[in-house]
Scaffold this motif. Structure first.
Motif, PDB file in Angstrom:
ATOM      1  N   LEU A  46      -5.214  37.979  45.438  1.00 52.63           N
ATOM      2  CA  LEU A  46      -3.876  38.208  44.894  1.00 52.63           C
ATOM      3  C   LEU A  46      -2.901  37.139  45.374  1.00 52.63           C
ATOM      4  N   GLU A  47      -3.079  36.735  46.646  1.00 54.39           N
ATOM      5  CA  GLU A  47      -2.193  35.717  47.191  1.00 54.39           C
ATOM      6  C   GLU A  47      -2.385  34.388  46.456  1.00 54.39           C
ATOM      7  N   LEU A  48      -3.652  34.071  46.180  1.00 56.60           N
ATOM      8  CA  LEU A  48      -3.935  32.840  45.436  1.00 56.60           C
ATOM      9  C   LEU A  48      -3.381  32.933  44.028  1.00 56.60           C
ATOM     10  N   ASN A  49      -3.529  34.105  43.405  1.00 53.91           N
ATOM     11  CA  ASN A  49      -2.993  34.282  42.058  1.00 53.91           C
ATOM     12  C   ASN A  49      -1.481  34.109  42.061  1.00 53.91           C
ATOM     13  N   ASP A  50      -0.829  34.851  42.997  1.00 48.43           N
ATOM     14  CA  ASP A  50       0.636  34.838  43.014  1.00 48.43           C
ATOM     15  C   ASP A  50       1.185  33.444  43.255  1.00 48.43           C
ATOM     16  N   ASN A  51       0.543  32.711  44.153  1.00 47.20           N
ATOM     17  CA  ASN A  51       1.127  31.440  44.554  1.00 47.20           C
ATOM     18  C   ASN A  51       0.572  30.241  43.800  1.00 47.20           C
ATOM     19  N   VAL A  52      -0.713  30.180  43.686  1.00 45.49           N
ATOM     20  CA  VAL A  52      -1.315  28.963  43.148  1.00 45.49           C
ATOM     21  C   VAL A  52      -1.442  29.014  41.624  1.00 45.49           C
ATOM     22  N   VAL A  53      -2.107  30.074  41.129  1.00 47.07           N
ATOM     23  CA  VAL A  53      -2.305  30.146  39.673  1.00 47.07           C
ATOM     24  C   VAL A  53      -0.960  30.216  38.952  1.00 47.07           C
TER      25      VAL A  53
ATOM     26  N   ARG B 213       5.846  22.507  44.904  1.00 45.91           N
ATOM     27  CA  ARG B 213       5.932  23.792  45.614  1.00 45.91           C
ATOM     28  C   ARG B 213       4.581  24.501  45.647  1.00 45.91           C
ATOM     29  N   THR B 214       3.857  24.384  44.549  1.00 47.33           N
ATOM     30  CA  THR B 214       2.540  25.033  44.503  1.00 47.33           C
ATOM     31  C   THR B 214       1.593  24.400  45.509  1.00 47.33           C
ATOM     32  N   LEU B 215       1.681  23.075  45.603  1.00 48.17           N
ATOM     33  CA  LEU B 215       0.824  22.359  46.552  1.00 48.17           C
ATOM     34  C   LEU B 215       1.111  22.822  47.975  1.00 48.17           C
ATOM     35  N   SER B 216       2.405  22.930  48.324  1.00 49.92           N
ATOM     36  CA  SER B 216       2.670  23.321  49.708  1.00 49.92           C
ATOM     37  C   SER B 216       2.311  24.782  49.936  1.00 49.92           C
ATOM     38  N   SER B 217       2.467  25.624  48.916  1.00 48.13           N
ATOM     39  CA  SER B 217       2.088  27.006  49.181  1.00 48.13           C
ATOM     40  C   SER B 217       0.568  27.156  49.228  1.00 48.13           C
ATOM     41  N   ALA B 218      -0.153  26.327  48.457  1.00 47.82           N
ATOM     42  CA  ALA B 218      -1.622  26.353  48.551  1.00 47.82           C
ATOM     43  C   ALA B 218      -2.067  25.911  49.944  1.00 47.82           C
ATOM     44  N   ARG B 219      -1.385  24.877  50.463  1.00 44.76           N
ATOM     45  CA  ARG B 219      -1.735  24.407  51.812  1.00 44.76           C
ATOM     46  C   ARG B 219      -1.486  25.493  52.847  1.00 44.76           C
TER      47      ARG B 219
END
Lengths: 177, 130
Positions: free
Chosen positions: A106-113, A137-143
């Motif tokens: 869910l975290e990956l969905n919410d932030n990255v996808v 922003r997506t890149l930094s949240s994925a990191r």
């Protein structure tokens, strides 16, 4: 409990109720106790495996006690079959793992996808600056997510040199199965 | 309901917790004279409330949202706005969530990240279908 009648076990060696691997430790420990009276298992509750008549093993909990009368030593063991408790523990661990995977998904969905989908939509409708900002922003949240996921592994020093060797080169062209 | 070719604009509620995504969807639909965005919701509960208030032709509904998720919201929207078509627009793969959403009587399922024209085309399609 052991698939045997009282008559079958009465007067027999205790080892018939144990898997082979416990036979020697049992005899050694028993003799050591008789020689030294040093209590290791006695007075405690320990988890061991029992062996049924048909050879199958099951987890058991054993509480041992001893007493002496007229120079003779007597032992009692209280045995409980803990198969169900063990199975429940395994099930609970599996549930925890499943819950954790779900949280991470869910975290990956919410932030990255979501971030990438928004960036793509922004590009589609000609909002290049907004798209670039979304990608950043997506890149930094994925990191941040990946750091979080790896942090626990690092803490336990489970991440060793070589663990980052991938089976295949990183690729964005992973097709769906 | 409009047949999609007349002067009547399709009234749409956008429900998504990501403000960026809502903004872009609004931009997309505002730039298309077939649509009139009548409300924006940031969670499933708001989507239900707005559907009840506006009785829109369609709701574009995200699934993972705070307070009430999209799967919970679908039957509630049907209850308060029986004529409203529900188009799920989600980051989850259709293979994973599509059947679930459609079994709850969403009208269509779109994966986020598809061409932007898919959103408009699907909205037109579901509102045109009997």
């Amino acid at each position: 409990l052991f698939g045997r009648t009282t008559a079958e076990v009465l007067g027999q060696q205790l080892t018939i109720l144990m898997p082979d691997r416990y036979h020697t430790p049992h005899r050694t420990g028993f003799n050591r106790y008789l020689m030294t009276r040093e209590e290791r298992v006695i007075g405690k509750t320990v988890e061991l495996a029992g062996r049924k008549k048909d050879g199958t093993e099951f987890p058991l909990e054993l509480s041992l006690a001893t007493w002496d009368v007229d120079g003779e030593s007597f032992f009692t063991g209280i045995i409980r079959d803990v198969t169900e408790r063990k199975e429940a523990e395994v099930f609970r661990r599996q549930l925890e793992v499943a819950r954790l995977s779900q949280q991470q998904a869910l975290e990956l969905n919410d932030n990255v996808v979501q971030g990438l989908a928004a960036a793509k939509l922004a590009l589609d409708i000609g909002q290049e600056e907004r798209a670039a900002s979304l990608v950043e922003r997506t890149l930094s949240s994925a990191r941040a997510i990946i750091s979080g996921l790896l942090r626990d592994a690092e803490k336990e020093e489970r991440l060793k040199p070589g663990d980052l060797v991938r089976e295949k080169p990183a690729s964005l062209d992973r097709t769906r199965t | 309901m409009s047949d999609g070719s007349g002067p009547i604009r399709l009234r749409v509620v956008i429900a998504d917790d990501a403000a960026d995504f809502r903004f872009l969807l609004r931009m997309l639909l505002d730039g298309d004279d077939r649509f009139d965005v009548v409300g924006e919701a940031g969670n499933g509960q708001e989507a239900v409330t707005m559907s009840s208030e506006h009785q829109p032709h369609a709701v574009l509904l995200d699934l993972a949202m705070p307070v009430m998720d999209g799967l919970q919201a679908i039957p509630e929207i049907h209850r308060v706005a029986p004529e409203t078509q529900i188009v799920v627009l989600s980051g989850f793969e259709e293979a994973q969530m599509g059947r679930r959403a459609l079994s709850l009587k969403a009208t269509a399922y779109i994966e986020k990240g598809q061409a932007h024209t898919v959103v408009a085309d699907t909205l037109i399609d579901v509102c045109r279908s009997p």
